[in-house]
Design a protein around this motif. Structure first.
Motif, mmCIF file in Angstrom:
data_model
loop_
_atom_site.group_PDB
_atom_site.id
_atom_site.type_symbol
_atom_site.label_atom_id
_atom_site.label_comp_id
_atom_site.label_asym_id
_atom_site.label_seq_id
_atom_site.Cartn_x
_atom_site.Cartn_y
_atom_site.Cartn_z
ATOM 1 N N THR A 155 -17.651 30.864 8.786
ATOM 2 C CA THR A 155 -16.840 29.969 9.622
ATOM 3 C C THR A 155 -17.182 30.078 11.095
ATOM 4 N N GLN A 156 -17.506 31.288 11.569
ATOM 5 C CA GLN A 156 -17.738 31.464 13.005
ATOM 6 C C GLN A 156 -18.990 30.733 13.494
ATOM 7 N N ILE A 157 -19.889 30.364 12.587
ATOM 8 C CA ILE A 157 -21.146 29.736 13.027
ATOM 9 C C ILE A 157 -20.919 28.297 13.481
ATOM 10 N N PRO A 158 -20.324 27.396 12.677
ATOM 11 C CA PRO A 158 -20.040 26.055 13.206
ATOM 12 C C PRO A 158 -19.034 26.098 14.344
ATOM 13 N N TRP A 159 -18.131 27.070 14.329
ATOM 14 C CA TRP A 159 -17.158 27.217 15.419
ATOM 15 C C TRP A 159 -17.881 27.522 16.724
ATOM 16 N N ASN A 191 -26.764 22.401 4.573
ATOM 17 C CA ASN A 191 -26.317 21.372 5.516
ATOM 18 C C ASN A 191 -24.810 21.169 5.511
ATOM 19 N N ARG A 192 -24.076 22.119 4.906
ATOM 20 C CA ARG A 192 -22.627 21.942 4.811
ATOM 21 C C ARG A 192 -21.944 23.301 4.696
ATOM 22 N N TRP A 193 -21.083 23.612 5.680
ATOM 23 C CA TRP A 193 -20.341 24.863 5.656
ATOM 24 C C TRP A 193 -19.087 24.723 4.790
ATOM 25 N N LEU A 194 -18.480 25.831 4.494
ATOM 26 C CA LEU A 194 -17.282 25.804 3.657
ATOM 27 C C LEU A 194 -16.104 25.163 4.387
ATOM 28 N N SER A 195 -15.207 24.601 3.601
ATOM 29 C CA SER A 195 -14.104 23.808 4.123
ATOM 30 C C SER A 195 -13.162 24.650 4.978
ATOM 31 N N CYS A 196 -12.986 24.241 6.233
ATOM 32 C CA CYS A 196 -12.023 24.875 7.136
ATOM 33 C C CYS A 196 -11.734 23.903 8.277
ATOM 34 N N MET A 197 -10.583 24.087 8.901
ATOM 35 C CA MET A 197 -10.117 23.151 9.930
ATOM 36 C C MET A 197 -9.561 23.936 11.116
ATOM 37 N N LEU A 198 -9.938 23.527 12.314
ATOM 38 C CA LEU A 198 -9.455 24.149 13.539
ATOM 39 C C LEU A 198 -8.614 23.134 14.294
ATOM 40 N N VAL A 199 -7.413 23.557 14.704
ATOM 41 C CA VAL A 199 -6.490 22.680 15.426
ATOM 42 C C VAL A 199 -6.267 23.253 16.814
ATOM 43 N N MET A 228 -0.883 15.956 22.670
ATOM 44 C CA MET A 228 -2.164 15.595 22.069
ATOM 45 C C MET A 228 -2.685 16.763 21.244
ATOM 46 N N LEU A 229 -3.268 16.462 20.095
ATOM 47 C CA LEU A 229 -3.880 17.465 19.235
ATOM 48 C C LEU A 229 -5.344 17.111 19.004
ATOM 49 N N ASP A 230 -6.197 18.125 19.038
ATOM 50 C CA ASP A 230 -7.597 17.976 18.653
ATOM 51 C C ASP A 230 -7.801 18.720 17.346
ATOM 52 N N ILE A 231 -8.477 18.084 16.413
ATOM 53 C CA ILE A 231 -8.723 18.669 15.098
ATOM 54 C C ILE A 231 -10.211 18.628 14.830
ATOM 55 N N CYS A 232 -10.777 19.770 14.434
ATOM 56 C CA CYS A 232 -12.193 19.793 14.063
ATOM 57 C C CYS A 232 -12.331 20.260 12.622
ATOM 58 N N LEU A 233 -13.031 19.483 11.821
ATOM 59 C CA LEU A 233 -13.390 19.883 10.464
ATOM 60 C C LEU A 233 -14.691 20.684 10.556
ATOM 61 N N LEU A 234 -14.550 21.996 10.693
ATOM 62 C CA LEU A 234 -15.719 22.845 10.907
ATOM 63 C C LEU A 234 -16.673 22.793 9.721
ATOM 64 N N HIS A 242 -4.436 26.410 22.935
ATOM 65 C CA HIS A 242 -4.155 27.299 21.813
ATOM 66 C C HIS A 242 -4.810 26.790 20.532
ATOM 67 N N LEU A 243 -5.313 27.733 19.719
ATOM 68 C CA LEU A 243 -6.035 27.388 18.510
ATOM 69 C C LEU A 243 -5.360 27.967 17.274
ATOM 70 N N THR A 244 -5.372 27.179 16.193
ATOM 71 C CA THR A 244 -4.947 27.636 14.873
ATOM 72 C C THR A 244 -6.029 27.250 13.876
ATOM 73 N N LEU A 245 -6.412 28.196 13.034
ATOM 74 C CA LEU A 245 -7.453 27.968 12.033
ATOM 75 C C LEU A 245 -6.823 27.838 10.650
ATOM 76 N N PHE A 246 -7.256 26.827 9.899
ATOM 77 C CA PHE A 246 -6.801 26.638 8.524
ATOM 78 C C PHE A 246 -7.965 26.932 7.578
ATOM 79 N N ASP A 247 -7.834 28.035 6.851
ATOM 80 C CA ASP A 247 -8.844 28.558 5.948
ATOM 81 C C ASP A 247 -10.056 29.084 6.722
ATOM 82 N N CYS A 248 -10.782 29.986 6.057
ATOM 83 C CA CYS A 248 -11.807 30.739 6.783
ATOM 84 C C CYS A 248 -12.863 31.215 5.799
ATOM 85 N N GLY A 249 -13.653 30.284 5.310
ATOM 86 C CA GLY A 249 -14.684 30.626 4.349
ATOM 87 C C GLY A 249 -15.870 31.322 5.003
ATOM 88 N N GLU A 250 -16.794 31.753 4.165
ATOM 89 C CA GLU A 250 -17.982 32.464 4.620
ATOM 90 C C GLU A 250 -18.720 31.688 5.712
#
Length: 303
Positions: A40-44, A17-25, A1-7, A30-38
């Motif tokens: 990112t740690q806040i919605p995470w 009302n919208r953070w920069l495009s990034c995805m956490l899997v 099973m995989l969980d994906i969050c569009l941060l 275990h976690l993998t982050l795809f892209d890391c805009g300004e």
């Protein structure tokens, strides 16, 4: 099973009302982050998945809206107590940019290993994920990614019993090990059924459409793809800026035979993402627009 969050789901700049495009899997713990805009740690942080288990970051390219959040994320991971290595993957130029950003995050309790790809490489991500990448078309080196979680064939209990294989050897056979017992040798093929479909997803952003991207996303359960523009009137703009209109993203999903499409990386001028969703659905019906913090779960098929 995989969980994906569009941060985050915005392109170019974060909005109130919208953070920069990034995805956490997440695979297991275990976690993998795809892209890391300004930022990112806040919605995470709001998501509550924690930071310590981040084992890899995959960058699509080196524009600020995809990389500028790296120092903040590294600080959060360090504060969470990680000491294990962190792998960073990206196109040519990744080492130069990461080393520059690390001038304000120089002291970390974990080593960082940077891997630069041209496209076509295969590599492993945390949580037993198999990954590959393909070159995208954005005017600078850019990569699209595919991630797969393979599934073991089903263990044939009746077959194991018919062969008089003791139960204590079943798990070893199921995990691919050959065992010997009473001068007999048993292989996994003796007790495993047919191959079973795993789980696959693709992440494609900041590119013009091209056939290599549909090939990368072939038969994925989920395609997460940019939709910078939401109207065909913006097609000339999409072409000049090396981005896509929603219907072009949907064309990639259609040609790939993807199971579902989620649109992300919307232009700051896109206030209502339902128009992008409607345009994409005219080409690929099983489409929805992402929203910040959207979580999707992909599980194995019953078969």
């Amino acid at each position: 099973m995989l969980d994906i969050c569009l941060l985050g789901t915005c392109g170019m700049m974060p909005l109130p009302n919208r953070w920069l495009s990034c995805m956490l899997v997440r695979s297991g713990s275990h976690l993998t982050l795809f892209d890391c805009g300004e930022g990112t740690q806040i919605p995470w942080k709001t998501l509550g998945w924690g930071f310590r288990q981040l084992g890899a970051i995959c960058f699509s390219h080196m524009h600020a809206d995809h990389v500028a959040g790296l120092p903040g994320v590294l600080f959060m991971v360090a504060h969470a107590g990680r000491t294990e290595p962190l792998d960073i993957y990206g196109p040519a130029g990744t080492s130069y940019v990461v080393e520059g950003l690390r001038r304000i995050a120089a002291e970390l309790p974990f080593p960082i290993h940077i891997h630069e790809f041209k496209g076509g490489e295969h590599f492993q991500l945390p949580g037993n994920l198999q990954a590959s990448c393909a070159p995208a078309s954005h005017g600078i080196p850019c990569l699209a990614y595919r991630v797969e979680l393979q599934r073991q064939p089903a263990f044939q209990v009746e077959q194991a019993r018919a062969l008089d294989i003791p139960v204590q050897f079943w798990k070893r056979l199921q995990t691919g090990e050959t065992v010997s017992y009473n001068e007999r040798t048993f292989t996994p093929q003796d007790v495993l059924g047919a191959a079973r479909r795993g789980i696959a997803l693709a992440y494609i952003t900041d590119t013009r459409p091209q056939s290599a991207l549909s090939e990368l996303a072939h038969d994925v359960d989920l395609l997460v793809c940019e939709s910078m523009y939401d109207t065909l009137d913006d097609l000339p703009l999409a072409r000049s800026n090396a981005h896509m209109v929603a219907s072009e993203s949907a064309g990639i999903a259609r040609d790939a035979g993807a199971h579902q499409l989620v649109l992300t990386h919307f232009s700051p001028k896109v206030n209502d993402t339902t128009r992008a969703e409607k345009l994409a659905r005219s080409v690929f019906p099983n489409t929805r627009a992402a929203r910040d913090g959207m979580v999707l779960t992909l599980d194995y098929a019953d078969a």
